[in-house]
Design a protein around this motif. Structure first.
Motif, PDB file in Angstrom:
ATOM      1  N   TRP A  53     -10.799  -3.070   4.250  1.00 36.21           N
ATOM      2  CA  TRP A  53      -9.471  -3.472   4.723  1.00 36.21           C
ATOM      3  C   TRP A  53      -9.510  -3.771   6.222  1.00 36.21           C
ATOM      4  O   TRP A  53      -9.979  -2.943   7.000  1.00 36.21           O
ATOM      5  CB  TRP A  53      -8.479  -2.344   4.424  1.00 36.21           C
TER       6      TRP A  53
ATOM      7  N   TYR B 281     -11.642  -1.121  -0.379  1.00 38.01           N
ATOM      8  CA  TYR B 281     -10.577  -1.668  -1.215  1.00 38.01           C
ATOM      9  C   TYR B 281     -11.154  -2.114  -2.551  1.00 38.01           C
ATOM     10  O   TYR B 281     -12.085  -2.918  -2.590  1.00 38.01           O
ATOM     11  CB  TYR B 281      -9.980  -2.842  -0.456  1.00 38.01           C
TER      12      TYR B 281
ATOM     13  N   MET C  91      -7.397   2.130  -2.599  1.00 37.66           N
ATOM     14  CA  MET C  91      -8.155   2.169  -1.334  1.00 37.66           C
ATOM     15  C   MET C  91      -8.590   3.594  -1.082  1.00 37.66           C
ATOM     16  O   MET C  91      -7.773   4.507  -1.140  1.00 37.66           O
ATOM     17  CB  MET C  91      -7.243   1.803  -0.174  1.00 37.66           C
TER      18      MET C  91
ATOM     19  N   ARG D   7       0.857  -1.187   0.000  1.00 42.78           N
ATOM     20  CA  ARG D   7       0.000   0.000   0.000  1.00 42.78           C
ATOM     21  C   ARG D   7       0.888   1.230   0.000  1.00 42.78           C
ATOM     22  O   ARG D   7       1.703   1.426   0.903  1.00 42.78           O
ATOM     23  CB  ARG D   7      -0.931   0.018   1.214  1.00 42.78           C
TER      24      ARG D   7
ATOM     25  N   GLY E 116      -3.313   4.605  -2.203  1.00 44.68           N
ATOM     26  CA  GLY E 116      -4.262   5.167  -1.242  1.00 44.68           C
ATOM     27  C   GLY E 116      -4.159   6.677  -1.233  1.00 44.68           C
ATOM     28  O   GLY E 116      -3.235   7.236  -0.651  1.00 44.68           O
TER      29      GLY E 116
ATOM     30  N   TYR F  18     -10.543   5.731   1.982  1.00 41.20           N
ATOM     31  CA  TYR F  18     -11.161   5.666   3.304  1.00 41.20           C
ATOM     32  C   TYR F  18     -12.448   6.472   3.293  1.00 41.20           C
ATOM     33  O   TYR F  18     -12.513   7.569   2.732  1.00 41.20           O
ATOM     34  CB  TYR F  18     -10.184   6.177   4.373  1.00 41.20           C
TER      35      TYR F  18
ATOM     36  N   ARG G 180      -5.377   6.468   9.079  1.00 42.68           N
ATOM     37  CA  ARG G 180      -5.484   5.804   7.777  1.00 42.68           C
ATOM     38  C   ARG G 180      -4.201   5.069   7.411  1.00 42.68           C
ATOM     39  O   ARG G 180      -4.243   3.982   6.833  1.00 42.68           O
ATOM     40  CB  ARG G 180      -5.867   6.838   6.708  1.00 42.68           C
TER      41      ARG G 180
ATOM     42  N   GLY H  23     -11.456   1.371   5.190  1.00 41.56           N
ATOM     43  CA  GLY H  23     -10.648   1.333   3.971  1.00 41.56           C
ATOM     44  C   GLY H  23     -11.367   0.530   2.901  1.00 41.56           C
ATOM     45  O   GLY H  23     -11.321  -0.697   2.885  1.00 41.56           O
TER      46      GLY H  23
ATOM     47  N   SER I   2      -4.098   0.889   7.133  1.00 40.97           N
ATOM     48  CA  SER I   2      -3.773   0.277   5.839  1.00 40.97           C
ATOM     49  C   SER I   2      -2.415  -0.415   5.848  1.00 40.97           C
ATOM     50  O   SER I   2      -2.100  -1.168   4.944  1.00 40.97           O
ATOM     51  CB  SER I   2      -3.762   1.357   4.751  1.00 40.97           C
TER      52      SER I   2
END
Ligand code: WTA
Length: 574
Positions: free
Chosen positions: A422, A227, A213, A103, A129, A215, A143, A225, A147
């Motif tokens: 996630w 995904y 991803m 990520r 992300g 949020y 976050r 999250g 992740s």
């Protein structure tokens, strides 16, 4: 070389002017759309290839892909240039050991580099992300921790909000832009790019490999999250054809920031999957600036949000005399209810019907929309995309008849559906509590012609200016303030923003309810969480209504605010 959509998928082309919606639904077949992609033959895919490299391979390399501007900078990139730069950045990431499935987060304001980095991340098969630039320390930290992000790309002005000592998984930080002083233990983007090769071996992926991803907020708990996997491209491309109605020569502008799902799905993927020229305008909103952007670049397709349209409406028609908007041929909206009067106003002043579209972070692509060529009923979100089945269900999962309000539900199995939340299987499963159906969290009804009408959220999620805000996140931040004993947060109706955040607060002993304290609390949330999550209104109360288990009853706060009956109070404490 032109993309000939009608050769690629005959069934949607009959749809692309939605004159005959029923027929389009009947003949619809996802495979017709899948055939557009090279992976239909090879079995292996990569979103970055489909949005950029493919156009170079197919002879569109010199076409302008990105028209970037902000008040200080203006730059144009062809598909070839974006391919080369993103290849370079992919190589930089690999040099630092990053690879498939990692990520990699981006936390920066809009700039060409944001787009180059995002593409580079995808090229090596990592999951990107994007974080909205207004996030402050706590929001960023939560976050990145959740992740397990291993790398972050940011700017020197935002670096201070990244509490690296609390982020054990975060191995690398890349800094874009000029750095005032020499920062320790960061990697300088521009230095690395200067020596990186623009040849890169792409990481070929499966359709259910990770992509992105985002949020997003629910009514309880921390942000989730959401995904998404590569497969989302099928629906993003399809909707770009039949909803955005993108054609070869379009100049397309989606005003959303890539920190939110609209800014990636429809600010990056959908337009570039279609090979059109994409306008990105950095900086802040102002009516003059926005109209100038349309005028200057001769924008043809424009995708924005109700709050923006309401603000433009508020700015009046006078300023329009300074700009030419005649290039516009298709205008769309997403994110919050689009008021019928805004639709009527848009028609009057732009000569365009604003087409409402409904979808969510979790759906990954547009779901219920108004299509070019279809009669619009102002106030309705439209009808499901051919290939998508939507209905209204009661809490037990029974389907409700037309004109009955209930849970807006979608039949499971659309290509862009989120793949997981996630680290939170339980949350994911909550959406699918009715077997075979996705329960959206929105309430709506359907009329007897199959148009859907948004009614509100089923939960306490607040939608302010099209941004989803979880009351729990705001309440948690408020409780960190030394003066605050209890806090309950609701959305209060607002003519421009749809809703604003209102906080009810009871103070600890020894603190006085003063205007200064209010200001300080607002600042506290702004600086700790983010500006868009800060309450615009605060009301101090002696005591807040709670259940016997101690949960603040937001429903009662809302009833107070709106002067409505408080309903069943049997669970209230005291
Ligand atoms: C709301 C944004 C009314 C809805 C793409 C949904 C809408 C939430 C509309 C998702 C619309 C989105 N009319 N409400 N056309 N579109 N919403 O995840 O409550 O940021 O559940 O995705 O915005 O917000 P999100």
């Amino acid at each position: 070389m032109e993309i000939n959509h009608s050769e690629i998928f005959p069934s949607i082309c009959s749809v692309s002017n939605m004159g005959d919606y029923e027929q389009a639904c009947e003949h619809f077949n996802w495979e017709d759309i899948e055939r557009h992609f090279t992976w239909y033959e090879t079995g292996k895919c990569n979103m970055a290839y489909e949005v950029i490299d493919r156009h170079v391979t197919e002879g569109r390399g010199e076409k302008v892909a990105l028209l970037y501007s902000d008040p200080l900078r203006e730059e144009t990139f062809t598909f070839r240039q974006l391919r080369d730069r993103s290849n370079q950045f992919g190589n930089v990431l690999r040099k630092y050991g990053l690879s498939k499935g990692d990520r990699v987060f981006i936390f920066m304001p809009r700039s060409p580099e944001l787009y180059i980095c995002l593409l580079g991340i995808l090229k090596i098969g990592a999951v990107v992300g994007p974080l909205f630039e207004a996030f402050m320390e706590t929001a960023v930290k939560e976050r990145l921790i959740d992740s397990g992000a291993v790398a972050l790309i940011t700017t020197s002005s935002l670096l201070g909000r990244v509490t690296r000592s609390e982020l054990p998984d975060l191995k690398h930080v890349f800094l874009v832009g000029d750095t005032v002083e020499q920062q320790d233990s960061v990697i300088h983007y521009h230095d690395e790019m200067a020596s990186a090769s623009s040849d890169l071996e792409l990481e070929w992926l499966d359709r259910d490999d990770g992509l992105i991803m985002h949020y997003t907020s629910g009514s309880t708990g921390k942000p989730k999250g959401v995904y998404h996997v590569q497969n989302a491209m099928i629906q993003q491309y399809y909707s770009a054809q039949i909803v955005l109605d993108l054609r070869e020569d379009d100049i397309y502008w989606c005003t959303a920031d890539p920190g939110w799902v609209t800014g990636t799905a429809y600010g990056i993927f959908a337009p570039w999957l279609s090979g059109v020229t994409n306008v990105v305008r950095g900086g802040r909103f102002s009516p003059q600036d926005w109209y100038a952007t349309i005028d200057k670049y001769k924008v043809t397709v424009w995708y924005s949000a109700p709050t923006a349209y309401r603000m433009l409406m508020g700015a009046g028609e006078e300023i329009l005399t300074n700009y030419k908007l005649s290039s516009l041929r298709h205008v769309l909206s997403v994110g919050e209810p689009l008021n019928p009067e805004v639709v009527r106003w848009g028609y009057k002043v732009y000569g365009q019907r604003i087409h409402d579209t409904w979808w969510m972070t979790e759906t990954g692509a547009q779901m219920i929309c108004n299509y070019p060529g279809m009669p619009i009923k102002p106030g309705s979100m439209g009808r499901p995309l051919p290939g998508i089945e939507a209905t209204i269900k009661d809490d037990k999962g029974n389907t409700l008849p037309p004109y009955t309000m209930g849970n807006l539900a979608i039949k499971v199995g659309w290509p862009a559906m989120m793949n997981r939340i996630w680290n939170n299987k339980a949350k994911y499963e909550e959406y699918f509590r009715v077997p075979g159906w996705y329960i959206s969290g929105d309430s709506a009804y359907m009329d007897d012609e199959g148009y859907f009408w948004f009614q509100g959220r089923v939960d306490d999620v607040i939608n302010s200016s099209g941004e989803r805000i979880g009351p729990f996140e705001v309440e948690s931040k408020l409780l960190e303030h030394p003066a605050i004993l209890e806090a309950g947060v609701i959305g209060k109706p607002d003519v421009i923003r749809g809703e604003i955040i209102k906080a009810f607060i009871s103070l600890r002993e020894g603190y006085e309810a003063t205007p200064e304290l209010k200001e300080e609390i607002v600042r506290f949330v702004k600086e700790g969480l983010s500006a868009h999550a800060a309450p615009r209104e605060i009301e101090f109360k002696e005591k807040l209504p709670k259940t016997r288990s101690g949960k603040i009853m937001r429903r009662v706060l809302k009833a107070w605010e709106l002067d409505l009956p408080t309903g069943d109070l049997s669970t209230i404490d005291d």
